[in-house]
Design a protein around this motif. Structure first.
Motif, short mmCIF file in Angstrom:
data_model
loop_
_atom_site.label_atom_id
_atom_site.label_comp_id
_atom_site.label_asym_id
_atom_site.label_seq_id
_atom_site.Cartn_x
_atom_site.Cartn_y
_atom_site.Cartn_z
N LEU A 106 19.15 33.39 14.06
CA LEU A 106 20.55 33.11 14.40
C LEU A 106 20.94 31.65 14.14
N VAL A 107 20.04 30.71 14.40
CA VAL A 107 20.34 29.30 14.15
C VAL A 107 20.75 29.09 12.69
N GLY A 108 19.91 29.54 11.78
CA GLY A 108 20.19 29.35 10.36
C GLY A 108 21.35 30.17 9.86
N ALA A 118 23.00 23.18 17.42
CA ALA A 118 22.19 21.98 17.60
C ALA A 118 20.72 22.29 17.33
N GLY A 119 20.39 23.51 16.97
CA GLY A 119 19.01 23.88 16.71
C GLY A 119 18.48 24.82 17.77
N LEU A 120 17.23 25.20 17.62
CA LEU A 120 16.62 26.20 18.49
C LEU A 120 16.31 25.67 19.88
N GLY A 121 15.68 24.53 19.97
CA GLY A 121 15.29 24.00 21.27
C GLY A 121 14.13 24.79 21.86
N ALA A 122 13.74 24.43 23.06
CA ALA A 122 12.62 25.09 23.74
C ALA A 122 13.15 26.29 24.53
N PRO A 123 12.29 27.30 24.70
CA PRO A 123 12.73 28.46 25.49
C PRO A 123 12.79 28.10 26.97
N LEU A 124 13.61 28.83 27.70
CA LEU A 124 13.64 28.69 29.15
C LEU A 124 12.41 29.37 29.73
N THR A 130 19.22 29.76 24.50
CA THR A 130 20.67 29.70 24.50
C THR A 130 21.09 28.80 23.36
N LEU A 131 21.88 29.37 22.44
CA LEU A 131 22.36 28.63 21.27
C LEU A 131 23.83 28.33 21.46
N GLU A 132 24.22 27.09 21.23
CA GLU A 132 25.61 26.68 21.28
C GLU A 132 26.02 26.34 19.85
#
Length: 166
Positions: A106-108, A118-124, A130-132
């Motif tokens: 989804l990011v790409g 803003a990128g993938l980031g770390a999982p909760l 959560t992608l913004e």
């Protein structure tokens, strides 16, 4: 079936990473921007235009009640209203615990379709992402939450009211 979904998502990621154009076969790419196929769509439900789509106020902000027809689709995803925890533009399910693969795709692919994140980031802690994302229209924002639960991965999309709805 889990292995099939993992392979499908991995192939889609490889295609997206190479920057190649999407195939007309929805099973060969993670997201396409074309109209829905005759098979089950990853929309919930598809509306033909802004005049027929409503809006709802949420804690996140005002959203469209549906996704526009040109919003990227996730192959293998199907509407999953039973997983809804509140208002959403779409609530989808994908077989298997593949949240990281789906979130990465989804990011790409959101960026490729005009919604950079803003990128993938770390999982909760629960393994969710959560992608913004933002769109080209002033104030247009999109939030996608990808969460593994009970052998499936659920995607909840909030499509901001400031975004165009075709």
């Amino acid at each position: 079936m889990k292995r099939f979904v993992l392979v499908l998502v991995a192939v889609a990621l490889a295609i997206a990473a190479c920057g190649s154009t999407a195939s007309s076969d929805p099973s060969s790419s993670a997201v396409s921007s074309g109209p829905p196929s005759t098979e089950a769509s990853a929309r919930s439900p598809v509306q033909s235009g802004a005049a027929t789509a409503g809006q709802t106020d949420t804690e996140w902000g005002r959203i469209w009640d549906t996704l526009p027809s040109n919003f990227p689709e996730i192959p293998g995803a199907h509407p999953a209203e039973e997983a809804a925890t509140g208002p959403a533009s779409a609530t989808l399910a994908i077989e298997g615990n593949v949240s990281r693969l789906v979130a990465t795709a989804l990011v790409g692919l959101l960026a490729k379709n005009g919604y950079p994140t803003a990128g993938l980031g770390a999982p909760l802690e629960d393994g969710s992402y959560t992608l913004e994302a933002t769109g080209a229209a002033p104030g247009c924002k999109v939030q996608a939450t990808v969460k593994p639960m009970g052998g499936e991965t659920f995607v909840t999309i909030l499509y901001g009211a400031a975004c165009p709805h075709e």
